[in-house]
Design an enzyme around this catalytic site. Structure first.
Site, PDB file in Angstrom:
ATOM      1  N   MET A  59     -12.003   4.221  -2.566  1.00 11.21           N
ATOM      2  CA  MET A  59     -12.886   4.488  -1.705  1.00 11.21           C
ATOM      3  C   MET A  59     -13.823   5.679  -1.740  1.00 11.21           C
ATOM      4  O   MET A  59     -13.373   6.490  -0.986  1.00 11.21           O
ATOM      5  CB  MET A  59     -12.168   4.207  -0.178  1.00 11.21           C
ATOM      6  CG  MET A  59     -11.825   3.158   0.201  1.00 11.21           C
ATOM      7  SD  MET A  59     -10.536   3.074   1.570  1.00 11.21           S
ATOM      8  CE  MET A  59      -8.875   3.140   0.577  1.00 11.21           C
ATOM      9  N   SER A 114       0.854  -1.096  -0.122  1.00 13.19           N
ATOM     10  CA  SER A 114       0.013  -0.130   0.165  1.00 13.19           C
ATOM     11  C   SER A 114       1.031   1.216   0.112  1.00 13.19           C
ATOM     12  O   SER A 114       1.660   1.532   0.943  1.00 13.19           O
ATOM     13  CB  SER A 114      -1.076   0.031   1.225  1.00 13.19           C
ATOM     14  OG  SER A 114      -1.759   1.098   1.132  1.00 13.19           O
ATOM     15  N   HIS A 138      -0.379  -0.912  -4.595  1.00 16.70           N
ATOM     16  CA  HIS A 138      -1.706  -0.689  -4.143  1.00 16.70           C
ATOM     17  C   HIS A 138      -1.900   0.870  -3.839  1.00 16.70           C
ATOM     18  O   HIS A 138      -1.430   1.267  -2.999  1.00 16.70           O
ATOM     19  CB  HIS A 138      -2.010  -1.552  -2.941  1.00 16.70           C
ATOM     20  CG  HIS A 138      -3.607  -1.329  -2.446  1.00 16.70           C
ATOM     21  ND1 HIS A 138      -4.475  -2.341  -3.311  1.00 16.70           N
ATOM     22  CD2 HIS A 138      -4.044  -0.826  -1.431  1.00 16.70           C
ATOM     23  CE1 HIS A 138      -5.667  -1.887  -2.548  1.00 16.70           C
ATOM     24  NE2 HIS A 138      -5.443  -0.915  -1.680  1.00 16.70           N
ATOM     25  N   ASP A 174      -7.002  -6.714   2.471  1.00 17.02           N
ATOM     26  CA  ASP A 174      -6.516  -5.435   2.813  1.00 17.02           C
ATOM     27  C   ASP A 174      -6.973  -4.899   4.070  1.00 17.02           C
ATOM     28  O   ASP A 174      -8.078  -4.796   4.265  1.00 17.02           O
ATOM     29  CB  ASP A 174      -7.031  -4.610   1.643  1.00 17.02           C
ATOM     30  CG  ASP A 174      -6.378  -3.056   1.742  1.00 17.02           C
ATOM     31  OD1 ASP A 174      -5.548  -2.898   2.711  1.00 17.02           O
ATOM     32  OD2 ASP A 174      -6.950  -2.171   1.207  1.00 17.02           O
ATOM     33  N   ASP A 211      -4.427   3.867  -2.774  1.00 19.45           N
ATOM     34  CA  ASP A 211      -5.816   4.102  -2.038  1.00 19.45           C
ATOM     35  C   ASP A 211      -6.346   5.326  -2.331  1.00 19.45           C
ATOM     36  O   ASP A 211      -5.377   6.371  -2.064  1.00 19.45           O
ATOM     37  CB  ASP A 211      -5.617   3.887  -0.463  1.00 19.45           C
ATOM     38  CG  ASP A 211      -5.525   2.440   0.043  1.00 19.45           C
ATOM     39  OD1 ASP A 211      -6.311   1.723  -0.640  1.00 19.45           O
ATOM     40  OD2 ASP A 211      -4.957   2.234   0.966  1.00 19.45           O
ATOM     41  N   HIS A 221      -7.657   1.254  -5.315  1.00 17.45           N
ATOM     42  CA  HIS A 221      -8.647   0.992  -4.601  1.00 17.45           C
ATOM     43  C   HIS A 221      -9.546   2.261  -4.201  1.00 17.45           C
ATOM     44  O   HIS A 221      -9.091   3.482  -3.603  1.00 17.45           O
ATOM     45  CB  HIS A 221      -8.256   0.606  -3.108  1.00 17.45           C
ATOM     46  CG  HIS A 221      -9.334   0.306  -2.035  1.00 17.45           C
ATOM     47  ND1 HIS A 221      -8.958  -0.186  -0.811  1.00 17.45           N
ATOM     48  CD2 HIS A 221     -10.744   0.126  -2.169  1.00 17.45           C
ATOM     49  CE1 HIS A 221     -10.046  -0.393  -0.244  1.00 17.45           C
ATOM     50  NE2 HIS A 221     -10.997  -0.319  -0.919  1.00 17.45           N
ATOM     51  N   MET A 265     -12.317  -6.723   2.727  1.00 19.40           N
ATOM     52  CA  MET A 265     -11.689  -5.752   3.595  1.00 19.40           C
ATOM     53  C   MET A 265     -11.632  -6.228   5.025  1.00 19.40           C
ATOM     54  O   MET A 265     -12.371  -6.795   5.651  1.00 19.40           O
ATOM     55  CB  MET A 265     -12.464  -4.411   3.897  1.00 19.40           C
ATOM     56  CG  MET A 265     -12.490  -3.633   2.524  1.00 19.40           C
ATOM     57  SD  MET A 265     -10.956  -2.820   2.263  1.00 19.40           S
ATOM     58  CE  MET A 265     -10.410  -1.983   3.829  1.00 19.40           C
ATOM     59  N   MET A 282      -9.184   7.957  -1.559  1.00 21.18           N
ATOM     60  CA  MET A 282     -10.345   8.428  -0.526  1.00 21.18           C
ATOM     61  C   MET A 282     -10.871   9.770  -0.878  1.00 21.18           C
ATOM     62  O   MET A 282     -10.072  10.653  -1.116  1.00 21.18           O
ATOM     63  CB  MET A 282      -9.900   7.996   0.950  1.00 21.18           C
ATOM     64  CG  MET A 282      -8.990   6.804   1.116  1.00 21.18           C
ATOM     65  SD  MET A 282      -8.818   7.024   2.856  1.00 21.18           S
ATOM     66  CE  MET A 282      -7.349   5.478   2.727  1.00 21.18           C
TER      67      MET A 282
END
Length: 225
Positions: free
Chosen positions: A72, A9, A34, A175, A36, A70, A141, A38
């Protein structure tokens, strides 16, 4: 079954020098990076967006790294084209987000990316029944999405087993709080894609942590063969 894939990550690294930090992590030979994303709505935290991914992609061409993004975000369809244009390889969105899941899957495919579908800890695997044959990966998750450094939820392993039973050859990702102490339980449950933040960045030798995690997954795959 799909091969073992270890995905650091990268937001656990250096925000001030992101492109060089991602390049440095690639030296440890992960399979994916990876990323993230958000939006401050679907989860309370706010991180990077398509412009940053696009800027880093210019420094790390597609042939050099797989960007596992990913998302979110509350409105996943809104960001499909911007992320495709930014150079994302896989777009993983949440089942719980607003919008039509089937239409979002279709849009991601039309924009040339692999499709991942993520489930929060409280979301049952039964929600996958009508979608599992149309996605490339399911993300289970093992923490509540939104913040790093949370404690791994071992009680999510039965869900991983359920998803593996539904799709023996699918990529299944875990994750959240994954490290050397629990990666074997993830692999034994059926996960073949391991995301780790502090479990890799906090290791004395990140390359060795990646090798250990990959070996655990490869052993579990061989044991099931």
């Amino acid at each position: 079954m799909s091969k073992a894939k270890i995905a650091p990550s990268i937001l656990s690294g250096d925000f001030a020098d992101m492109a060089n930090d991602w390049k440095k992590m690639l030296g440890n030979k992960p399979d994916w990076l990876h990323v993230d994303i958000m939006d401050g709505h679907f989860v309370p935290n706010l991180t990077i967006g398509p412009p940053i991914v696009k800027a880093v992609r210019k420094r790390i061409p597609k042939g050099e790294a797989f960007f596992d993004c990913h998302m979110m975000v509350q409105n996943p369809q809104q960001w499909v084209k911007p992320m495709a244009d930014a150079g994302a390889d896989q777009y993983t969105f949440h089942y719980e987000a607003d919008g039509d899941v089937a239409e979002t899957i279709k849009l991601i495919k039309e924009n040339g990316m692999r499709v991942g579908l993520a489930l929060k800890p409280g979301t049952p695997s039964s929600c996958l029944d009508e979608h599992i044959n149309n996605v490339d990966m399911v993300l289970v998750m093992t923490v509540e999405p939104g913040f790093g450094g949370q404690k791994f939820k071992a009680e999510m392993m039965p869900k991983v087993q359920e998803v593996r039973a539904l799709a023996p050859k699918l990529d299944i990702q875990v994750d959240g709080g994954v490290d050397a102490s629990n990666v074997c339980s993830c692999a034994d449950a059926g996960a073949n894609v391991i995301v780790a933040g502090t479990g890799i960045y906090g290791a004395e030798e990140p390359a060795e942590a990646i090798k250990l995690m990959r070996a655990a997954v490869e052993k579990a795959i061989a044991d099931r063969a």
